[in-house]
Design a protein around this motif. Structure first.
Motif, short mmCIF file in Angstrom:
data_model
loop_
_atom_site.label_atom_id
_atom_site.label_comp_id
_atom_site.label_asym_id
_atom_site.label_seq_id
_atom_site.Cartn_x
_atom_site.Cartn_y
_atom_site.Cartn_z
N ALA A 332 -2.67 -0.27 10.39
CA ALA A 332 -1.25 -0.21 10.72
C ALA A 332 -0.47 0.23 9.49
O ALA A 332 -0.87 -0.07 8.37
CB ALA A 332 -0.77 -1.58 11.18
N PRO A 333 0.65 0.93 9.68
CA PRO A 333 1.45 1.38 8.52
C PRO A 333 1.89 0.21 7.64
O PRO A 333 2.06 0.37 6.44
CB PRO A 333 2.67 2.04 9.17
N GLU A 334 2.05 -0.98 8.24
CA GLU A 334 2.51 -2.14 7.46
C GLU A 334 1.35 -2.92 6.85
O GLU A 334 1.55 -3.98 6.27
CB GLU A 334 3.31 -3.10 8.36
N HIS A 335 0.13 -2.45 7.01
CA HIS A 335 -1.04 -3.20 6.53
C HIS A 335 -0.92 -3.45 5.03
O HIS A 335 -0.57 -2.55 4.27
CB HIS A 335 -2.31 -2.41 6.84
N PRO A 336 -1.22 -4.68 4.57
CA PRO A 336 -1.04 -5.00 3.14
C PRO A 336 -1.86 -4.10 2.21
O PRO A 336 -1.49 -3.91 1.06
CB PRO A 336 -1.47 -6.46 3.03
N LEU A 337 -2.99 -3.57 2.72
CA LEU A 337 -3.81 -2.73 1.84
C LEU A 337 -3.33 -1.29 1.79
O LEU A 337 -3.82 -0.50 0.98
CB LEU A 337 -5.27 -2.75 2.31
N ALA A 338 -2.38 -0.94 2.67
CA ALA A 338 -2.00 0.46 2.81
C ALA A 338 -1.70 1.10 1.46
O ALA A 338 -2.26 2.15 1.12
CB ALA A 338 -0.80 0.59 3.75
N GLN A 339 -0.85 0.42 0.67
CA GLN A 339 -0.44 1.03 -0.60
C GLN A 339 -1.62 1.25 -1.54
O GLN A 339 -1.66 2.24 -2.27
CB GLN A 339 0.64 0.16 -1.29
N GLN A 340 -2.61 0.34 -1.49
CA GLN A 340 -3.77 0.48 -2.38
C GLN A 340 -4.68 1.62 -1.95
O GLN A 340 -5.44 2.13 -2.75
CB GLN A 340 -4.57 -0.82 -2.38
N LEU A 341 -4.64 1.93 -0.68
CA LEU A 341 -5.59 2.92 -0.18
C LEU A 341 -5.09 4.35 -0.28
O LEU A 341 -5.86 5.29 -0.24
CB LEU A 341 -5.93 2.62 1.30
N ILE A 342 -3.79 4.50 -0.43
CA ILE A 342 -3.24 5.86 -0.46
C ILE A 342 -3.59 6.53 -1.78
O ILE A 342 -3.32 6.00 -2.85
CB ILE A 342 -1.70 5.86 -0.32
N THR A 343 -4.20 7.68 -1.69
CA THR A 343 -4.51 8.42 -2.91
C THR A 343 -3.30 9.26 -3.30
O THR A 343 -2.43 9.52 -2.47
CB THR A 343 -5.73 9.35 -2.69
N ALA A 344 -3.31 9.70 -4.56
CA ALA A 344 -2.15 10.43 -5.08
C ALA A 344 -1.80 11.62 -4.20
O ALA A 344 -0.64 11.85 -3.87
CB ALA A 344 -2.43 10.87 -6.52
N ALA A 345 -2.82 12.34 -3.80
CA ALA A 345 -2.58 13.56 -3.03
C ALA A 345 -1.88 13.26 -1.70
O ALA A 345 -1.16 14.09 -1.16
CB ALA A 345 -3.90 14.27 -2.77
N GLN A 346 -2.10 12.06 -1.20
CA GLN A 346 -1.58 11.74 0.14
C GLN A 346 -0.23 11.01 0.08
O GLN A 346 0.39 10.78 1.11
CB GLN A 346 -2.59 10.87 0.90
N GLN A 347 0.16 10.61 -1.14
CA GLN A 347 1.34 9.75 -1.29
C GLN A 347 2.53 10.16 -0.42
O GLN A 347 3.00 9.38 0.40
CB GLN A 347 1.81 9.76 -2.75
N GLU A 348 2.98 11.39 -0.62
CA GLU A 348 4.24 11.79 -0.03
C GLU A 348 4.20 11.72 1.50
O GLU A 348 5.06 11.13 2.14
CB GLU A 348 4.54 13.21 -0.48
N GLU A 349 3.13 12.31 2.02
CA GLU A 349 3.00 12.38 3.48
C GLU A 349 2.95 10.97 4.09
O GLU A 349 3.60 10.67 5.07
CB GLU A 349 1.72 13.15 3.81
N VAL A 350 2.14 10.11 3.44
CA VAL A 350 1.97 8.77 3.98
C VAL A 350 3.26 7.95 3.91
O VAL A 350 3.65 7.29 4.88
CB VAL A 350 0.83 8.01 3.26
N GLN A 351 3.96 8.02 2.79
CA GLN A 351 5.19 7.24 2.66
C GLN A 351 6.21 7.66 3.72
O GLN A 351 6.87 6.81 4.31
CB GLN A 351 5.81 7.40 1.25
N ALA A 352 6.30 8.94 3.98
CA ALA A 352 7.24 9.43 4.98
C ALA A 352 6.86 8.87 6.36
O ALA A 352 7.71 8.43 7.14
CB ALA A 352 7.23 10.96 5.02
N TYR A 353 5.57 8.85 6.61
CA TYR A 353 5.10 8.34 7.90
C TYR A 353 5.41 6.86 8.06
O TYR A 353 5.87 6.40 9.11
CB TYR A 353 3.59 8.59 8.02
N ILE A 354 5.19 6.10 6.99
CA ILE A 354 5.42 4.66 7.04
C ILE A 354 6.90 4.36 7.30
O ILE A 354 7.25 3.51 8.11
CB ILE A 354 4.95 3.98 5.72
#
Ligand code: ANZ
Length: 985
Positions: A332-354
């Protein structure tokens, strides 16, 4: 003299009954108890409409029937008096909601009394009365001071737990609780007080936690779910966001299993039980850990240099048997591990999605299954058996607060995973061979997701096993390897118990060093303070937060400023009716033992999961505390249907805005300055919607064929144009083809009637007072029952009401001569008269037992017709009939019983007439007489006539003589009571 003067009769007996207190329930009468309850109403400003009393009339019939049968009946009424509408009204007008609520209650009572309902008004409760909510607060404190022991499977006082902590820490404690670290007794003793309190909150049945609320920045207030429509505030249409706030919760989840089991004990409809089961949502499966392989986290099996713990992702699945088919993971976007799992390359896209996911409600996320969306986190998980890398995705179809907020995706066998895999081109593996349908054989692209009776394939040690066996086998393996455990999950969530409002019960809680401390019982009730304004503060806090002298105590402690939700008071109101004036206890032991619980409960299905689940939970909690002796509050429950109204809709308005925007130039148009969202004028309401204004037309504007005349409409439009309130209004009547023309060439629009809920906002309300004025309460009562089965929805349709009224007049005339004089004889009744009476007794009694009141009314009508044609005016028939009728039409029955038939005592407690089979026995039979199998004649004979006698009579019949003339009678077949057949040749 005397016509049926219902006005005089009804008023007279209502006053008399009240003066005699005949509906007063008396625990000392020596009679067996029977408790009939209605869901108590919220007293709205609009008063009652004919839909409201439907259930009350039904329970009233049952209550009166039980009184005739010798039960001590408890049939109370009260008011669910806290709530949003009163608060909103207070905000708009500045009036104290206590005053408006009391006014509304007075109006409700007047209306209810006019229907002749047999409530024991001496037991009335109001949830907003401090003497009542004292006990609502008291129950809250009990929950605050309790924890749920899973070993004993019940709630226990918190002191036990604290004693255990002091002795052995929390080792060996099996509680329904939040995530809590392990600690020893020494550690417990060493903790500062605040820390101990923080830990105890994890265990309390009423606890504080951070939770999301609907926060509307434009209105500066938190909104209830029902005030939010599609992400916008219902008032004003402003955007609503999620905001985290510290709130009270009740730990209802501790009771999930008992709430399920208890359903087996109660006599409720299957549909209702199913709704509760679905709401509780029990799923049996497994929790499995998947090690994470991430450029940020240490690879599986490796130990990080900095000593970081190995990361793993825990999933919940009901289908661990399909684990070999898992090809990717989703969190889930709110999952506590989400931030730890996002790699640098994916940061922007993932944050926008969350960010985007935050704005959607859980319901929207579940609903739009077809809309596939998600982003790759950049990290991978390791499959525990195949030891392959699987990508971890973030997608909003996985909910944060269900299971573990993470799943192993099995696109071969789960439809949402399948859609996701197709969309993002992820591998799909088949691991279950199901019974494939014909279409699937023809088209292998079609997937079968319902394959619980299939065979496992492509799955190593599971191959060849059936699904249920494979589930057990794989869990065994997972548990052996320490990779996971068997797990039961419930969809049920703990109940949010805080509202940021004024008009509710204040919490009996103060804060000390930031931690909640209960008030002493002796300080209850904690009453609502007076406030200067009922408006929300703009900070999200309730108006109570502004009353500094109330909030801040001299000793520096501060009060909780939230209030309890609407259902806090309705959780336990049925218990208070048993002992409403007890000032020392919420319910005395003896009273509880006497009434136990509700025998019959009636109310609408809108409470199927909320109120009915919460009050069952509350009941079980009070049972655990030893205050109650029953496990369930409501033995039998029936849902009444709704009485619907008819609304006419005009939906072809277009909104022409100031800037001239107008996309669909058809029909007539109305534009308003955009400040107002709802405009009301002469009973018509114009509500802004995305496409324009929608209007409801009050029924009186439409003729009986559903026509709205242009002239009528123009007059209305003119009114608008000239009205000072609506200066910027432009009204255009539309393009001609939409109009139809009548004989005189008057243009009109034909509006379609629609059967809808009866509601003030739909302009289709029928007021019971008007019906009573015209026909009387007895007619209203019988007519509401006559409309159809109580459980069904049905439109209010006044066509039959005259028929019911005529029935009561006919009944009245049975007791009176043509000239109006009372005339009843003591002569012995005839067989036919007794038969008519006993037929009615039988039918009506069975119907009441089956809550089939519409057919009972029909039986009364038949009986009155029969007795009228028999010209029966015998006391021995009419007296039992009056008793039989009195639950349905109590006023006319009392008048006939006491005033006309001359009894001293009320009809209310007269023994219920007993049905006697012997009167229904037919003594004559009408035989069809057949010749060679064809019916040629009819013959009535006494039921006990023998063959010879019958044959003799048959042969005398003219028709028979004609048909057998010249033929030989070969056989005369006679089956007593049924068949006569002559075989001729
Ligand atoms: C693998 C799998 C294979 C699943 C399969 C289903 C079918 P119920 O029955 O409602 O409890 N799931 C688990 N947690 C979820 C969450 N937070 N949000 C959305 N979906 C979630 O459903 C349990 C199933 O729903 C779980 O089993 C999981 O998908 C999914 F052929 O795991 B299953």
């Amino acid at each position: 003299m005397s016509e049926y003067n219902f006005k005089e009769i009804e008023k007279k007996w209502q006053q008399e009954w009240e003066a005699e207190r005949i509906y007063h329930a008396d625990e000392t009468s020596g009679k067996p108890p029977y408790y009939v309850l209605d869901m108590f109403p919220y007293p709205s400003g609009a008063g009652l409409h004919v839909g409201h009393p439907l259930g009350y009339i039904a329970t009233d019939i049952l209550s009166r029937y039980k009184r005739h049968q010798g039960y001590e009946v408890l049939h109370p009424m009260g008011f669910d008096a806290f709530g949003l509408p009163a608060e909103q009204y207070a905000i708009e007008t500045g009036q104290d909601p206590a005053d408006t609520t009391n006014r509304n209650i007075a109006r409700y009572k007047e209306q209810l009394k006019a229907i002749g309902l047999s409530f024991d008004w001496g037991r009335e409760v109001r949830t907003s009365d401090p003497e009542y909510y004292k006990w609502t607060q008291w129950i809250f404190l009990k929950m605050f001071g309790s924890w749920y022991n899973r070993r004993t499977d019940k709630a226990e006082p918190l002191e036990n737990l604290v004693a255990h902590f002091a002795k052995s820490g929390n080792e060996g404690v099996d509680a329904a609780c939040g995530k809590t670290p392990e600690f020893t007794a020494e550690e417990w003793h060493a903790m500062p007080w605040e820390e101990q309190q923080r830990i105890l909150l994890h265990y309390r049945l009423a606890y504080l936690a951070e939770a999301e609320v609907n926060w509307c920045p434009a209105l500066g207030t938190v909104l209830a779910n029902e005030e939010v429509k599609e992400g916008l505030s219902e008032r004003g249409g402003h955007p609503v966001e999620k905001k985290k706030m510290r709130q009270w919760f009740l730990r209802i989840t501790a009771y999930a299993e008992r709430l399920l089991k208890g359903l087996e004990e109660v006599d409720w409809s299957d549909a209702l039980k199913e709704m509760q089961r679905n709401w509780i949502g029990k799923s049996v499966g497994a929790e499995i850990d998947f090690p994470i392989y991430s450029p940020y986290a240490p690879a599986a099996g490796a130990v990080d240099e900095v000593g970081q713990e190995k990361l793993s992702l825990k999933v919940f699945t009901t289908r661990p048997d399909t684990i070999f088919g898992a090809t990717f993971m989703v969190i889930a976007p709110e999952h506590p591990l989400a931030q730890q799992l996002i790699t640098a390359a994916q940061q922007e896209e993932v944050q926008a999605y969350i960010e985007q996911a935050k704005r959607k409600s859980e319901r929207d996320r579940m609903k739009n299954v077809k809309e596939v969306s998600g982003v790759f986190s950049g990290s991978f998980a390791i499959h525990p058996f195949r030891t392959e890398k699987m990508p971890v995705w973030i997608a909003d179809y996985v909910l944060a607060d269900y299971g573990t907020g993470a799943i192993m995706a099995v696109p071969g066998h789960d439809s949402r995973d399948y859609a996701f895999a197709q969309h993002f081109d992820l591998p799909i593996l088949q691991v279950v061979r199901g019974k494939e349908s014909k279409e699937q054989e023809a088209n292998p692209e079609l997937h079968s997701f319902d394959d619980k009776d299939g065979i496992i394939i492509n799955s190593d040690f599971l191959d060849g096993l059936g699904v249920p066996v494979a589930i057990d086998r794989v869990i065994e393996e997972i548990e052996k390897k320490g990779m996971g455990v068997r797990k039961i999950n419930y969809r049920l969530r703990d109940a949010n118990f805080s509202r940021q409002r004024y008009w509710g019960e204040p919490f009996p809680i103060v804060y000390e060093k930031g931690m909640p401390v209960p008030l002493d019982e002796s300080e209850l009730p904690l009453t609502l303070p007076e406030v200067e304004s009922y408006k929300p503060l703009g900070t999200g806090e309730s108006p109570l937060a502004a009353v500094e002298e109330w909030v801040k105590l001299p000793d520096g402690r501060t009060r909780e400023t939230n209030t309890m939700p609407g259902w806090a008071g309705s959780n336990w109101y049925y218990l208070r009716y048993m002992d409403p004036h007890n000032s020392g206890e919420f319910l005395g032991k003896e009273r509880e033992r006497f009434w136990e619980n509700v025998d019959f409960y009636m109310g609408g299905t809108e409470h199927a999961t909320g109120h009915l689940l919460y009050s069952r939970f509350c009941h079980k909690f009070l049972f655990d505390c030893g205050y109650l002796s029953t496990k369930e509050p409501y033995k039998k429950l029936v849902n009444q249907g709704m009485i619907q109204g008819i609304s006419y809709w005009l939906t072809s308005f277009q909104c022409i805005r100031e800037d001239g925007y107008n996309d669909l130039a058809k029909s007539f148009f109305i534009s308003f300055d955009n400040k107002n969202d709802i405009l009301r004028k002469d009973g018509i309401e114009y509500k802004r919607q995305a496409t324009g204004y929608v209007s409801r037309i009050p029924n009186e504007y439409i003729d009986d064929r559903g026509r709205l005349y242009k002239s009528r409409f123009e007059a209305l439009a003119n009114d608008f144009r000239t009205s000072a309130d609506y200066q910027n209004l432009h009204i255009t009547l539309g393009i001609e083809p939409l109009w139809e023309y009548d004989e005189a060439n008057h243009p009109y629009l034909c509006l379609k009637p629609e059967v809808t809920k009866m509601s003030k906002s739909k302009w289709n309300v029928i007021n019971p007072d008007d019906v009573i004025e015209k026909y009387g309460a007895d007619t209203l009562r019988m007519y509401e029952m006559f409309l159809g089965p109580v459980e069904q929805h049905k439109p209010w349709n006044t066509e039959g009401i005259d028929g019911v009224f005529r029935f009561l007049m006919k009944l009245w005339r049975l007791f009176h001569q043509e000239n109006g004089n009372f005339s009843v004889t003591d002569d012995a009744p005839t067989k036919e008269e007794l038969k008519s009476l006993h037929k009615a007794i039988k039918k009506v009694t069975e119907d009441i037992e089956h809550i089939s009141f519409n057919t009972a009314v029909a039986a009364f009508m038949i009986c009155a017709n029969e007795l009228t044609s028999l010209r029966c005016n015998k006391r021995h028939v009419l007296e039992p009939l009056v008793i039989l009728l009195s639950p349905f039409a109590p006023h006319i029955s009392e008048e006939l019983w006491r005033h006309r038939l001359g009894h001293d005592e009320t009809v209310t407690f007269q023994p219920y007439p007993q049905f006697d089979e012997q009167y229904l026995k037919e003594d004559e039979v009408e035989y069809p007489v057949s010749i060679n199998g064809k019916v040629r004649a009819k013959l009535s004979m006494p039921i006990d006539a023998g063959k010879d006698e019958v044959e003799k009579q048959v042969m005398e019949l003219e028709n028979v003589k004609r048909w057998i003339e010249g033929k030989q009678v070969k056989k005369f077949i006679f089956v007593p009571g049924r068949i006569i057949n002559i075989v001729v040749g």
